[in-house]
Design a protein around this motif. Structure first.
Motif, PDB file in Angstrom:
ATOM      1  N   PHE A  89       0.852  -1.178   0.000  1.00 25.67           N
ATOM      2  CA  PHE A  89       0.000   0.000   0.000  1.00 25.67           C
ATOM      3  C   PHE A  89       0.892   1.233   0.000  1.00 25.67           C
ATOM      4  N   LEU A  90       0.556   2.172  -0.877  1.00 26.96           N
ATOM      5  CA  LEU A  90       1.351   3.394  -1.021  1.00 26.96           C
ATOM      6  C   LEU A  90       0.452   4.607  -0.904  1.00 26.96           C
ATOM      7  N   LYS A  91       0.941   5.602  -0.232  1.00 26.37           N
ATOM      8  CA  LYS A  91       0.191   6.860  -0.131  1.00 26.37           C
ATOM      9  C   LYS A  91       0.600   7.715  -1.327  1.00 26.37           C
ATOM     10  N   THR A  92      -0.104   7.510  -2.435  1.00 28.99           N
ATOM     11  CA  THR A  92       0.198   8.204  -3.681  1.00 28.99           C
ATOM     12  C   THR A  92      -1.062   8.266  -4.523  1.00 28.99           C
ATOM     13  N   ASP A  93      -0.996   9.001  -5.583  1.00 30.54           N
ATOM     14  CA  ASP A  93      -2.085   9.085  -6.542  1.00 30.54           C
ATOM     15  C   ASP A  93      -2.059   7.826  -7.407  1.00 30.54           C
ATOM     16  N   PRO A  94      -3.178   7.110  -7.549  1.00 30.81           N
ATOM     17  CA  PRO A  94      -3.164   5.880  -8.349  1.00 30.81           C
ATOM     18  C   PRO A  94      -2.745   6.119  -9.802  1.00 30.81           C
ATOM     19  N   GLU A  95      -3.100   7.269 -10.333  1.00 33.21           N
ATOM     20  CA  GLU A  95      -2.738   7.571 -11.726  1.00 33.21           C
ATOM     21  C   GLU A  95      -1.227   7.712 -11.883  1.00 33.21           C
ATOM     22  N   ARG A  96      -0.584   8.267 -10.891  1.00 32.75           N
ATOM     23  CA  ARG A  96       0.876   8.428 -10.935  1.00 32.75           C
ATOM     24  C   ARG A  96       1.569   7.059 -10.951  1.00 32.75           C
ATOM     25  N   LEU A  97       1.091   6.154 -10.128  1.00 28.29           N
ATOM     26  CA  LEU A  97       1.661   4.804 -10.084  1.00 28.29           C
ATOM     27  C   LEU A  97       1.362   4.055 -11.386  1.00 28.29           C
ATOM     28  N   TRP A  98       0.143   4.193 -11.889  1.00 26.40           N
ATOM     29  CA  TRP A  98      -0.243   3.549 -13.146  1.00 26.40           C
ATOM     30  C   TRP A  98       0.627   4.052 -14.296  1.00 26.40           C
ATOM     31  N   ASN A  99       0.861   5.354 -14.336  1.00 30.20           N
ATOM     32  CA  ASN A  99       1.708   5.917 -15.389  1.00 30.20           C
ATOM     33  C   ASN A  99       3.123   5.353 -15.338  1.00 30.20           C
ATOM     34  N   LEU A 100       3.616   5.085 -14.148  1.00 31.33           N
ATOM     35  CA  LEU A 100       4.957   4.502 -14.003  1.00 31.33           C
ATOM     36  C   LEU A 100       5.018   3.100 -14.605  1.00 31.33           C
ATOM     37  N   VAL A 101       4.087   2.227 -14.231  1.00 30.27           N
ATOM     38  CA  VAL A 101       4.180   0.835 -14.684  1.00 30.27           C
ATOM     39  C   VAL A 101       3.793   0.652 -16.148  1.00 30.27           C
ATOM     40  N   THR A 102       3.089   1.623 -16.731  1.00 25.94           N
ATOM     41  CA  THR A 102       2.709   1.486 -18.140  1.00 25.94           C
ATOM     42  C   THR A 102       3.607   2.268 -19.090  1.00 25.94           C
ATOM     43  N   ASP A 103       4.523   3.037 -18.569  1.00 27.02           N
ATOM     44  CA  ASP A 103       5.446   3.814 -19.401  1.00 27.02           C
ATOM     45  C   ASP A 103       6.643   2.931 -19.763  1.00 27.02           C
ATOM     46  N   SER A 104       6.737   2.561 -21.034  1.00 23.78           N
ATOM     47  CA  SER A 104       7.794   1.623 -21.444  1.00 23.78           C
ATOM     48  C   SER A 104       9.201   2.198 -21.281  1.00 23.78           C
ATOM     49  N   LYS A 105       9.316   3.502 -21.145  1.00 24.16           N
ATOM     50  CA  LYS A 105      10.643   4.106 -20.923  1.00 24.16           C
ATOM     51  C   LYS A 105      11.017   4.098 -19.435  1.00 24.16           C
ATOM     52  N   ARG A 106      10.023   4.211 -18.546  1.00 24.48           N
ATOM     53  CA  ARG A 106      10.304   4.256 -17.104  1.00 24.48           C
ATOM     54  C   ARG A 106      10.157   2.903 -16.419  1.00 24.48           C
ATOM     55  N   ALA A 107       9.271   2.054 -16.903  1.00 25.49           N
ATOM     56  CA  ALA A 107       9.012   0.770 -16.251  1.00 25.49           C
ATOM     57  C   ALA A 107      10.261  -0.106 -16.103  1.00 25.49           C
ATOM     58  N   PRO A 108      11.178  -0.127 -17.074  1.00 24.98           N
ATOM     59  CA  PRO A 108      12.363  -0.979 -16.903  1.00 24.98           C
ATOM     60  C   PRO A 108      13.174  -0.672 -15.638  1.00 24.98           C
ATOM     61  N   THR A 109      13.070   0.551 -15.126  1.00 22.39           N
ATOM     62  CA  THR A 109      13.830   0.879 -13.908  1.00 22.39           C
ATOM     63  C   THR A 109      13.338   0.086 -12.706  1.00 22.39           C
TER      64      THR A 109
END
Length: 186
Positions: A55-75
């Protein structure tokens, strides 16, 4: 001898499950947000996996954008150098994996549901420890100020990955991911 090993493994697994469930119940009763929960899974076909819930105290859209961004997800992964579109079509991606023998390219079919914030992948070509996996992002009524993040990765029962991806190595990879996510989204 083998029966005794199976009995010990079953007992160990049962104790681990009871401990994980009791710690979650205690955290819920006290109002605390439980820490990351990592569990190991094996089904009747021999497919082994690791699951993470945190569980993270963050905006769900921000987390979703991270895991679906093919440039950032590899990190988020120790050994993924990049993710690129595949020549197989729009629903496929090539994962460029760094290994001790050089780079491998693994093609996965990717299914992404933005409305439900669910992303899953399944290997269709190439050798890789992972057979399939998923990310799920959602809410949990018990913790309304937090986002629930679920991740699962499952290993091919017949592949070399089964021998290479020990529970210790899988736990290490997931802990790496936890650290990265927390540093990026808070």
């Amino acid at each position: 001898m083998n029966v005794r090993i199976i009995e010990i493994m079953t007992l160990t697994t049962t104790v681990a499950i009871i401990f994980a469930l009791s710690s979650e119940v205690l955290a819920e009763e006290s109002g605390e947000i439980p820490g990351p929960q990592i569990t190991f899974h094996e089904d009747s076909d021999g497919v082994r996996g690791i699951k993470l819930r945190m569980f993270l105290k963050t905006d769900p859209e921000r987390l979703w954008n991270l895991v679906t961004d093919s440039k950032r997800a590899p990190t988020l992964f120790k050994n993924v150098a990049s993710i690129t579109p595949s020549s197989k079509g729009p629903r496929f991606q090539d994962y460029h994996i760094s290994s001790i023998i050089g780079e491998k390219i693994v093609t996965c079919r990717v299914t992404q549901n933005d409305a439900r914030r669910h992303l899953s992948w399944k290997r269709v070509e190439g050798s890789l420890e992972s057979l399939y996996g998923y990310f799920k992002i959602g809410r949990d009524d018990r913790y309304p100020d937090h986002v629930r993040f679920d991740y699962g990765s499952f290993v091919d029962p017949g592949g070399i990955g089964r021998a290479l991806m020990t529970n210790r190595r899988r736990r290490s990879a997931v802990q790496f991911m936890i650290t990265k996510i927390r540093s990026i989204v808070g």
